[in-house]
Design an enzyme around this catalytic site. Sequence first.
Site, PDB file in Angstrom:
ATOM      1  N   GLU A 124       8.287  -6.805 -10.988  1.00 10.00           N
ATOM      2  CA  GLU A 124       7.160  -7.363 -10.467  1.00 10.00           C
ATOM      3  C   GLU A 124       7.202  -8.898 -10.976  1.00 10.00           C
ATOM      4  O   GLU A 124       7.823  -9.314 -11.975  1.00 10.00           O
ATOM      5  CB  GLU A 124       5.876  -6.623 -11.359  1.00 10.00           C
ATOM      6  CG  GLU A 124       5.786  -5.259 -10.565  1.00 10.00           C
ATOM      7  CD  GLU A 124       4.326  -4.751 -11.107  1.00 10.00           C
ATOM      8  OE1 GLU A 124       3.717  -5.059 -12.018  1.00 10.00           O
ATOM      9  OE2 GLU A 124       4.041  -3.828 -10.257  1.00 10.00           O
ATOM     10  N   HIS A 174       8.614  -3.025  -7.662  1.00  9.02           N
ATOM     11  CA  HIS A 174       7.840  -2.749  -8.786  1.00  9.02           C
ATOM     12  C   HIS A 174       8.944  -1.971  -9.780  1.00  9.02           C
ATOM     13  O   HIS A 174       8.537  -1.357 -10.632  1.00  9.02           O
ATOM     14  CB  HIS A 174       6.729  -1.546  -8.661  1.00  9.02           C
ATOM     15  CG  HIS A 174       5.632  -2.046  -7.606  1.00  9.02           C
ATOM     16  ND1 HIS A 174       4.587  -2.957  -7.894  1.00  9.02           N
ATOM     17  CD2 HIS A 174       5.475  -1.870  -6.193  1.00  9.02           C
ATOM     18  CE1 HIS A 174       3.979  -3.047  -6.846  1.00  9.02           C
ATOM     19  NE2 HIS A 174       4.476  -2.473  -5.821  1.00  9.02           N
ATOM     20  N   GLY A 209       0.895  -1.102   0.145  1.00  6.97           N
ATOM     21  CA  GLY A 209       0.045   0.127  -0.012  1.00  6.97           C
ATOM     22  C   GLY A 209       0.876   1.289   0.118  1.00  6.97           C
ATOM     23  O   GLY A 209       1.759   1.253  -0.610  1.00  6.97           O
ATOM     24  N   SER A 232       5.601  -5.314  -1.432  1.00 11.66           N
ATOM     25  CA  SER A 232       5.715  -3.944  -2.028  1.00 11.66           C
ATOM     26  C   SER A 232       5.969  -3.043  -0.643  1.00 11.66           C
ATOM     27  O   SER A 232       7.218  -3.117  -0.415  1.00 11.66           O
ATOM     28  CB  SER A 232       4.383  -3.449  -2.452  1.00 11.66           C
ATOM     29  OG  SER A 232       4.285  -2.196  -3.018  1.00 11.66           O
ATOM     30  N   ALA A 233       5.154  -2.299  -0.263  1.00 11.20           N
ATOM     31  CA  ALA A 233       5.643  -1.578   0.863  1.00 11.20           C
ATOM     32  C   ALA A 233       6.022  -2.289   2.082  1.00 11.20           C
ATOM     33  O   ALA A 233       6.700  -2.093   2.920  1.00 11.20           O
ATOM     34  CB  ALA A 233       4.279  -0.629   1.462  1.00 11.20           C
TER      35      ALA A 233
END
Length: 237
Positions: A192, A157, A88, A120-121
Site C-alpha cells: 500500500e 495491498h 473494489g 487495487s482491482a
Amino acid sequence: MRLLLISNSTNAGESYLDYPKQNIKNFLGDVRKVMFVPYAAVTFSFDEYQAKVAAVLSPLGIEVDSVHRYEDPAAAIRSAEAVMVGGGNTFHLVKMMQDKGVMAAIREKVTAGTPYIGWSAGSNVTCPTLCTTNDMPIVEPMSFKTLGLIPFQINPHYIDTHPEGHAGETRQQRIEEFLAANRGVVVAGLREGCMLLVEGDKMSLIGSRPLTLFAYGKPTVDYTSADDLSFLLKQRS
C-alpha cells in the site's frame, strides 16, 4: 503502453485518493477527461463511485465520465482520452467487464497508447488473470482471464505481517500456493502507498516501500524505487 498501476486508493488516516492524486495528474499530462469503469463497486452505486472519484480529480482539472452512463460502454471506451478502473471486488469487476463487452475494447485502446490508470482491482485486471486478487468470489465471471496488459501478476495491498493469534495462511503462503499451480508466472507483491509506472518498455516503482517479487522455487526478492523493473515486462505469462 502507458500504465499507472496503484496498489490502493487510500492510505490509513488519509482522505480518498489523496496520496496518488498528484501522480495521476502528472501521468495524464494534457489529458483533461477520463473514462471511468466503476464496475468493482458492490455495496454502493456506480453513480456514487463516479462522484467520489470526481470529487478528488475535478479540482485538478480532470473530468470524470463513466461507462455506466452509456448504452454502449465499449464504444465509450473506444472514444476515451484515458481509461481509469477503480478498486473494489475484482470478481464483480471482471464479470461486468465481460458482460458489458469492455474487456476487449480496453485492451485495444491501451495497447494503442491510450493511458490507463487502475487501483487495487483496477490494477489486478491488467494482469493475465485475476488469480492473485485478495477478494472473495462473490460472483462468477465467464473466465478468470483479464486484460493481459502486463505478463506478470500483481497482488495489491501486499502485506507481510502475521497478526498475533492468527493461525491461518499468510499472504506469502497464498501466493506460494498460486505459484505451485502456475509455475511459469511471477507475482509482484505491491504494498500500500505504492504504484507501478509503465512507459513503453520501461517500468519503475513509485513509493517508499519495497515491491516483493515471488517466483516458484526461488527466494523472494525486494526491489525499491531506485531499481529498474523493466525486466518484468519481458516475463513469460
